[in-house]
Motif scaffolding. Structure first.
Motif, mmCIF file in Angstrom:
data_model
loop_
_atom_site.group_PDB
_atom_site.id
_atom_site.type_symbol
_atom_site.label_atom_id
_atom_site.label_comp_id
_atom_site.label_asym_id
_atom_site.label_seq_id
_atom_site.Cartn_x
_atom_site.Cartn_y
_atom_site.Cartn_z
ATOM 1 N N VAL A 94 49.757 40.637 39.566
ATOM 2 C CA VAL A 94 48.695 38.981 38.765
ATOM 3 C C VAL A 94 47.308 38.485 39.485
ATOM 4 C CG1 VAL A 94 48.807 37.015 37.157
ATOM 5 C CG2 VAL A 94 50.847 38.809 37.113
ATOM 6 N N PHE A 95 46.439 39.685 38.969
ATOM 7 C CA PHE A 95 45.518 39.442 39.574
ATOM 8 C C PHE A 95 43.730 38.948 39.114
ATOM 9 C CE2 PHE A 95 41.844 42.419 41.511
ATOM 10 C CZ PHE A 95 42.124 41.318 42.995
ATOM 11 N N SER A 96 43.279 38.258 40.318
ATOM 12 C CA SER A 96 41.869 37.772 39.371
ATOM 13 C C SER A 96 40.887 37.930 40.215
ATOM 14 C CB SER A 96 42.434 36.667 38.529
ATOM 15 O OG SER A 96 41.401 35.757 38.113
ATOM 16 N N ILE A 147 42.729 30.237 37.316
ATOM 17 C CA ILE A 147 42.162 30.498 35.709
ATOM 18 C C ILE A 147 43.689 30.661 35.324
ATOM 19 C CG2 ILE A 147 39.693 31.387 35.524
ATOM 20 C CD1 ILE A 147 42.752 34.189 36.101
ATOM 21 N N GLY A 148 44.903 30.043 35.409
ATOM 22 C CA GLY A 148 45.621 30.804 35.174
ATOM 23 C C GLY A 148 46.662 31.537 35.639
ATOM 24 N N VAL A 188 43.524 39.377 34.729
ATOM 25 C CA VAL A 188 43.399 38.098 33.538
ATOM 26 C C VAL A 188 41.906 37.163 34.496
ATOM 27 C CG1 VAL A 188 44.347 35.733 33.371
ATOM 28 C CG2 VAL A 188 45.653 37.545 34.162
ATOM 29 N N GLY A 189 41.419 36.534 33.472
ATOM 30 C CA GLY A 189 39.439 36.075 33.448
ATOM 31 C C GLY A 189 40.000 35.161 32.361
ATOM 32 N N VAL A 190 38.979 34.117 32.653
ATOM 33 C CA VAL A 190 38.578 32.953 31.494
ATOM 34 C C VAL A 190 36.770 33.139 31.426
ATOM 35 C CG1 VAL A 190 38.262 30.871 30.847
ATOM 36 C CG2 VAL A 190 40.810 31.190 32.381
ATOM 37 N N ILE A 191 36.630 34.016 30.324
ATOM 38 C CA ILE A 191 35.759 34.096 29.921
ATOM 39 C C ILE A 191 34.615 33.834 28.780
ATOM 40 C CG2 ILE A 191 33.787 36.245 29.703
ATOM 41 C CD1 ILE A 191 36.125 37.334 31.337
ATOM 42 N N ASP A 192 34.283 32.493 30.032
ATOM 43 C CA ASP A 192 34.153 30.954 29.487
ATOM 44 C C ASP A 192 32.017 30.863 29.589
ATOM 45 O OD1 ASP A 192 34.012 30.477 31.750
ATOM 46 O OD2 ASP A 192 35.343 28.667 31.351
ATOM 47 N N PHE A 193 31.344 31.312 30.270
ATOM 48 C CA PHE A 193 29.354 31.182 30.195
ATOM 49 C C PHE A 193 29.428 32.745 31.722
ATOM 50 C CE2 PHE A 193 32.164 29.187 34.065
ATOM 51 C CZ PHE A 193 31.519 29.129 35.108
ATOM 52 N N LEU A 194 28.068 32.413 31.514
ATOM 53 C CA LEU A 194 27.722 34.370 32.082
ATOM 54 C C LEU A 194 28.167 34.598 33.366
ATOM 55 C CD1 LEU A 194 24.083 33.972 30.225
ATOM 56 C CD2 LEU A 194 26.148 35.451 29.713
ATOM 57 N N GLU A 206 42.847 38.259 28.897
ATOM 58 C CA GLU A 206 41.496 37.217 28.166
ATOM 59 C C GLU A 206 42.634 35.375 28.486
ATOM 60 O OE1 GLU A 206 37.950 34.962 26.326
ATOM 61 O OE2 GLU A 206 38.980 37.284 25.101
ATOM 62 N N ASN A 207 42.661 34.611 29.939
ATOM 63 C CA ASN A 207 43.207 33.262 29.774
ATOM 64 C C ASN A 207 42.437 32.665 28.536
ATOM 65 O OD1 ASN A 207 45.395 31.889 29.502
ATOM 66 N ND2 ASN A 207 44.817 31.109 31.605
ATOM 67 N N ARG A 208 43.245 31.843 28.058
ATOM 68 C CA ARG A 208 42.080 30.639 27.219
ATOM 69 C C ARG A 208 40.720 31.108 26.200
ATOM 70 N NH1 ARG A 208 40.305 27.054 32.781
ATOM 71 N NH2 ARG A 208 42.238 27.542 34.021
#
Length: 285
Positions: free
Chosen positions: A18-20, A25-26, A157-163, A190-192
């Motif tokens: 589990v990598f980010s 970001i969870g 895993v990523g949270v893609i909420d802004f640039l 993608e989380n959240r």
């Protein structure tokens, strides 16, 4: 694509890292709930906390233990003929569910004493588990690259909420591809995913050139219940959307939904070869 464990006396573990590329970001919540979900399916599971400076698995589960990966490494160095990795595992157990944990070091300075090859050997000794979950930190360090090399699957895993988050996620994905990990080995999560944001997930997929393997919904109340209670989501918030989404993700990593497929052939490009190729590309060699 499902990845199912083999059921033989001498198990060959499926290793899910589990990598980010971004902290907070969870990632640890994802690792814990993958471990709990796979254990609930009846598999033997070991969760390894390899965020060596700031590992939080024991804290999240309200456990304490003198066993750590740092102690395991020292014991392996001191008496290799007597070393047994099982002596350094801690058990999580609740309501009939059990999985093992290899905890992170208790002290930060132990993180700087890590021998990458020794730690790789220790992880490779966990073959009697069906699944080994590696909770990694958010760096392309020598340790992380060694762990990604031996992983069956990279759960990115990523949270893609802004640039800036999108930029970091794409740079991380492109780097994994430059290291010549097979695209089928990298699972974009993608989380959240349903939180309010300016970037549409479909635009992210077009930019990456790869669809998300799974999307986890935004559910802070359930995550807070899980952390405050020290229990995985299936116990802390059994009816939540996030719990059900993790159950679906676990199903993708077992043969619950599709035919068995094992992508566990180790990547032939090790750390030093990968580093040479990456920096060669950067400097035009």
């Amino acid at each position: 694509m499902a990845v199912a464990a083999t059921n033989t006396t001498e198990r060959s573990s499926v290793i899910i890292s589990v990598f980010s590329t971004t902290p907070g970001i969870g990632k640890t919540i994802t690792a814990i709930n993958l471990a709990a979900g796979l254990a609930h399916e009846g598999y033997k599971v070991c969760l390894c906390d390899l965020d060596l400076q700031f590992g939080d698995v024991l804290n999240y589960l309200k456990l304490s233990s003198k066993n750590t990966v740092a102690g395991a490494q020292r014991a392996m160095l001191d008496k290799p003929s007597e070393f047994n990795v099982r002596d350094f595992l801690t058990e999580y157990s609740h309501d009939g569910l059990t999985f093992s944990i290899l905890p992170a070091p208790r002290y930060i300075y132990d993180a700087y004493q890590t021998d990458v090859q020794l730690l790789t050997d220790i992880i490779n000794m966990l073959t009697y588990f069906d699944y080994v979950i590696l909770d990694l930190n958010s760096m392309f360090s020598s340790l992380n690259l060694a762990m990604l090399d031996i992983s069956t699957v990279i759960n990115y895993v990523g949270v893609i909420d802004f640039l800036p988050a999108l930029k970091n996620y794409k740079i991380g994905y492109d780097t994994l591809i430059r290291f010549e990990y097979e695209e089928s080995k990298i699972r974009l999560v993608e989380n959240r995913a349903d939180s309010q944001k300016l970037i549409d997930g479909r635009d992210v997929e077009r930019l990456l050139g790869e669809p998300f393997y799974h999307r986890l919904p935004n559910d802070y109340p359930s995550v807070n219940k899980s952390i405050n209670s020290g229990m995985p989501l299936m116990f802390a918030a059994p009816d939540s959307r996030l719990t059900k989404s993790f159950d679906k993700l676990v199903g993708l990593y077992t043969n619950r939904h599709s035919e068995i497929q094992d992508d566990s052939t180790p990547n032939s490009h090790g750390f030093f070869n990968s580093m040479g190729k990456l920096f060669g590309k950067f400097f035009g060699n």
